[in-house]
Design a protein around this motif. Structure first.
Motif, short mmCIF file in Angstrom:
data_model
loop_
_atom_site.label_atom_id
_atom_site.label_comp_id
_atom_site.label_asym_id
_atom_site.label_seq_id
_atom_site.Cartn_x
_atom_site.Cartn_y
_atom_site.Cartn_z
N ARG A 119 -0.25 6.11 8.73
CA ARG A 119 -0.27 5.55 7.38
C ARG A 119 -1.24 4.38 7.26
O ARG A 119 -2.02 4.29 6.32
N THR A 123 -4.75 4.36 5.09
CA THR A 123 -4.95 3.34 4.06
C THR A 123 -6.31 2.67 4.23
O THR A 123 -7.04 2.47 3.25
N GLY A 165 -1.53 -8.02 3.83
CA GLY A 165 -0.44 -7.25 3.23
C GLY A 165 0.22 -6.33 4.24
O GLY A 165 1.45 -6.21 4.27
N GLN A 166 -0.58 -5.70 5.08
CA GLN A 166 -0.01 -4.82 6.10
C GLN A 166 0.74 -5.62 7.16
O GLN A 166 1.78 -5.18 7.65
N CYS A 167 0.21 -6.81 7.49
CA CYS A 167 0.94 -7.67 8.45
C CYS A 167 2.30 -8.06 7.89
O CYS A 167 3.30 -8.08 8.62
N ALA A 168 2.33 -8.38 6.59
CA ALA A 168 3.60 -8.77 5.97
C ALA A 168 4.56 -7.58 5.90
O ALA A 168 5.76 -7.73 6.16
N ARG A 169 4.02 -6.41 5.57
CA ARG A 169 4.89 -5.24 5.43
C ARG A 169 5.48 -4.81 6.76
O ARG A 169 6.64 -4.38 6.83
N TYR A 170 4.69 -4.91 7.81
CA TYR A 170 5.15 -4.45 9.13
C TYR A 170 5.39 -5.64 10.07
O TYR A 170 5.17 -5.54 11.27
N ARG A 171 5.85 -6.74 9.50
CA ARG A 171 6.03 -7.96 10.29
C ARG A 171 7.06 -7.80 11.40
O ARG A 171 6.98 -8.49 12.42
#
Length: 199
Positions: A119, A123, A165-171
């Motif tokens: 994913r 992206t 954003g990806q770091c926050a989503r998959y923190r």
């Protein structure tokens, strides 16, 4: 890390020279910077990867055309070439290696399921292609001042926003990786480990 810092320095130099002189002098700055990066990699006895060679070829051909024909459209096309080359490399890595590009970069530190790597990588491919396409629209439809602001601030800002954003989503996966790293590092060695990561 040094490459990211170098790219930021080049962007600042490009913007400053453009604002104080013109796009042609700024083009020379970019051409020189890319050439120096490749030369420095060779001097350090490191292998220059295909993307670096392709990036050098792009800037020499498009930058040279800008200077030769005194037409700034050529150098404006370079970011599209770079973004699309990276996107194509991501697709190629997935097809040839059977692994996802972001997984190849971060997989030894971050333990995440295969579908997440897929994913995240998809992206990045879509966003890189989209920003490359947007660069064409800005290059052809807006004055050079607008394009320079887009190139130096907006496009990198979008990529940074995606990364954050990806770091926050998959923190949760990142937190697990950090905890694992700390657990493996002897007490008192954390500071030295951090310094080694920086260098």
């Amino acid at each position: 890390m040094w490459r990211a810092a170098y790219n930021i320095a080049v962007a600042i130099a490009f913007f400053t020279v453009y604002k104080t002189t013109d796009i042609f002098a700024a083009t020379i700055v970019v051409m020189s910077a890319v050439g120096l990066e490749v030369a420095w990699t060779l001097v350090r006895s490191r292998r220059v990867d295909r993307l670096q060679w392709a990036g050098l070829g792009l800037v020499l051909v498009l930058g040279g055309s800008t200077l030769l024909f005194r037409n700034d459209l050529f150098i404006k096309l370079r970011p599209t070439g770079v973004y699309w080359l990276i996107a194509a490399a991501f697709v190629s890595l997935t097809s040839v290696c059977g692994r996802y590009p972001v997984q190849l970069l971060l997989g030894r530190w971050v333990n995440a399921p295969e579908h997440l790597w897929a994913r995240v990588s998809r992206t990045w491919i879509v966003v890189l292609f989209a920003i490359g396409s947007a660069n064409l629209a800005v290059a052809y439809s807006f004055p050079t001042d607008t394009w320079v602001n887009w190139r130096v601030f907006v496009a990198p800002g979008l990529l940074l926003g995606l990364a954050l954003g990806q770091c926050a989503r998959y923190r949760s996966y990142l937190a697990e990786a950090i905890a694992t790293h700390r657990a493996k590092t002897p007490v008192g060695d954390h500071e030295r480990a951090a310094m080694s990561d920086v260098h």
